[in-house]
Design a protein around this motif. Structure first.
Motif, PDB file in Angstrom:
ATOM      1  N   ALA A  22       2.615  -0.116   2.831  1.00  0.00           N
ATOM      2  CA  ALA A  22       2.937  -1.216   3.970  1.00  0.00           C
ATOM      3  C   ALA A  22       3.546  -0.680   4.925  1.00  0.00           C
ATOM      4  O   ALA A  22       4.052   0.282   5.134  1.00  0.00           O
ATOM      5  N   PHE A  74       8.441  -5.870   7.947  1.00  0.00           N
ATOM      6  CA  PHE A  74       9.504  -6.449   6.994  1.00  0.00           C
ATOM      7  C   PHE A  74      11.046  -6.170   7.465  1.00  0.00           C
ATOM      8  O   PHE A  74      12.017  -6.482   6.873  1.00  0.00           O
ATOM      9  N   TYR A 127      11.449   1.664   0.547  1.00  0.00           N
ATOM     10  CA  TYR A 127      10.291   2.020   1.146  1.00  0.00           C
ATOM     11  C   TYR A 127      10.204   3.472   1.944  1.00  0.00           C
ATOM     12  O   TYR A 127      11.027   4.372   1.356  1.00  0.00           O
ATOM     13  N   ILE A 170      15.955  -2.601   0.161  1.00  0.00           N
ATOM     14  CA  ILE A 170      14.496  -2.533   0.303  1.00  0.00           C
ATOM     15  C   ILE A 170      13.944  -1.094   0.212  1.00  0.00           C
ATOM     16  O   ILE A 170      14.274  -0.097   1.049  1.00  0.00           O
ATOM     17  N   TYR A 215       6.442  -0.840   7.391  1.00  0.00           N
ATOM     18  CA  TYR A 215       7.913  -1.033   7.077  1.00  0.00           C
ATOM     19  C   TYR A 215       8.297  -2.290   8.086  1.00  0.00           C
ATOM     20  O   TYR A 215       9.290  -2.923   7.896  1.00  0.00           O
ATOM     21  N   GLY A 224       5.518 -10.230  -3.936  1.00  0.00           N
ATOM     22  CA  GLY A 224       5.756 -10.854  -2.858  1.00  0.00           C
ATOM     23  C   GLY A 224       5.127 -12.134  -2.435  1.00  0.00           C
ATOM     24  O   GLY A 224       5.128 -12.730  -1.151  1.00  0.00           O
ATOM     25  N   PRO A 261       4.739 -10.500   5.155  1.00  0.00           N
ATOM     26  CA  PRO A 261       6.165 -10.604   5.199  1.00  0.00           C
ATOM     27  C   PRO A 261       6.483 -12.050   5.419  1.00  0.00           C
ATOM     28  O   PRO A 261       7.785 -12.408   5.023  1.00  0.00           O
ATOM     29  N   ALA A 319       6.262  -6.010  -3.205  1.00  0.00           N
ATOM     30  CA  ALA A 319       5.395  -6.409  -2.084  1.00  0.00           C
ATOM     31  C   ALA A 319       4.751  -5.501  -1.352  1.00  0.00           C
ATOM     32  O   ALA A 319       4.960  -4.266  -1.395  1.00  0.00           O
ATOM     33  N   HIS A 320       3.556  -5.816  -0.801  1.00  0.00           N
ATOM     34  CA  HIS A 320       2.772  -4.778  -0.174  1.00  0.00           C
ATOM     35  C   HIS A 320       2.231  -5.493   1.317  1.00  0.00           C
ATOM     36  O   HIS A 320       1.749  -4.863   1.886  1.00  0.00           O
ATOM     37  N   ASN A 321       2.522  -6.628   1.315  1.00  0.00           N
ATOM     38  CA  ASN A 321       1.860  -7.404   2.561  1.00  0.00           C
ATOM     39  C   ASN A 321       2.549  -8.835   2.810  1.00  0.00           C
ATOM     40  O   ASN A 321       3.198  -9.212   2.239  1.00  0.00           O
ATOM     41  N   LEU A 344       8.466  -2.005  -1.442  1.00  0.00           N
ATOM     42  CA  LEU A 344       7.407  -2.079  -0.661  1.00  0.00           C
ATOM     43  C   LEU A 344       6.450  -1.161  -0.865  1.00  0.00           C
ATOM     44  O   LEU A 344       6.629   0.197  -1.249  1.00  0.00           O
ATOM     45  N   SER A 365       9.699   4.913  -1.878  1.00  0.00           N
ATOM     46  CA  SER A 365       8.801   3.912  -2.371  1.00  0.00           C
ATOM     47  C   SER A 365       7.772   4.590  -3.307  1.00  0.00           C
ATOM     48  O   SER A 365       7.783   5.827  -3.542  1.00  0.00           O
TER      49      SER A 365
END
Length: 304
Positions: free
Chosen positions: A39, A44, A59, A57, A41, A98, A14, A10-12, A35, A63
């Protein structure tokens, strides 16, 4: 009871990601999210589950700065596979973005995968002459600065594009072509694979990153190529089908790919596909809400 791992990049958005998590939230599933390093964090922090385990998750320093068409996306895939395998084994690892959503309830999805011959891998293969031409173009030459294809500053992006195109043109002029000691295949990035094949990929991570370096969109090539060159060749669901067999609904005729709207609701819920891509809260939030309500409240009657 078969266990599945959902491996999400995912990058955007939420809101869409939480809807996806809600729709796969099941005590038979574990969820892993990586992520994009770019992004925020904090956006999210509220992602949560009620039944399934949201195990990781990834990040920040864990990440990767993911760039479209770049090897960083391959690195992200292998990282989320590796993280999931540390908590497995699983019957299946589903690679999703995402901005994907399921089109069937979990009972239906598990029933489909349980019906397959044990060890079947759903990896889609591109078909036709256009696909062959695309594969040839992307693998016959060295492409540099692939991570700059979508650089936010237009004139800098343009400079990198000129450099990259000039170097490719020079290779063509002098008759240079990359040599491969493996037959290449191409398909789409999003797959549903077994723990065995995922482990195979993770075990040769360094080789993958070295071999496919300077190949644009290598995420669409390395999985297809390696499954056909591995002991898992005979486990492919159907090499003549795109989009990971019949599991993914993606519309390339109306977009790159098309973002689904509320007017597409009937088409989506009537589909025999298990997942669809792509959705966006910023384009049409209503279709996300409608599908989420349909799957959670009505989806148990779904059939394939």
């Amino acid at each position: 009871m078969s266990r599945h791992a959902y491996c999400i990049i995912a990058h955007n958005d939420p809101y869409c990601l939480q809807a996806l998590v809600n729709m796969i939230d099941d005590d038979r599933n574990d969820i892993f999210i990586i992520l994009d390093k770019k992004a925020n964090y904090r956006d999210f922090l509220g992602i949560k589950t009620d039944k399934g385990r949201l195990i990781a998750i990834l990040y920040g320093e864990q990440s990767i700065d993911i760039q479209w068409g770049d090897m960083s996306l391959v690195q992200a895939e292998l990282l989320v596979f590796k993280t999931a395998l540390q908590h497995g084994p699983y019957e299946y690892l589903h690679l999703l973005s995402g901005q994907d959503l399921p089109l069937k309830a979990q009972d239906c999805i598990h029933k489909f995968f349980d019906s397959l011959a044990k060890g079947t891998n759903l990896v889609g293969f591109g078909q036709g002459e256009l696909n062959k031409k695309y594969l040839s173009e992307k693998t016959e030459y060295y492409y540099f600065f692939t991570g700059k294809c979508k650089y936010p500053v237009r004139y800098i992006r343009g400079i990198f594009t000129i450099y990259r195109s000039t170097i490719v043109s020079l290779q063509k002029i002098i008759g240079f072509k990359r040599r491969w000691d493996i037959k290449l295949y191409r398909g789409y990035e999003w797959v549903s694979i077994t723990s065995g094949f995922a482990q195979f990929l993770v075990d040769i991570e360094k080789w993958i990153l070295r071999k496919f370096r300077w190949v644009p969109c290598a995420d669409e090539i390395y999985k297809q190529t390696l499954i056909m060159a591995s002991p898992y060749k005979d486990t492919v669901y159907d090499i003549t089908l795109n989009f990971a067999g019949k599991t993914r609904k993606i519309d390339w005729t109306r977009g790159k790919p098309y973002t689904w709207h509320d007017c597409d609701f009937e088409e989506l819920v009537d589909s025999r596909s298990l997942f669809a891509r792509k959705f966006s809260t910023y384009t049409d939030k209503k279709i996300i809400d409608w599908l989420q309500n349909h799957i959670i409240n009505n989806g148990k009657t779904d059939v394939l």
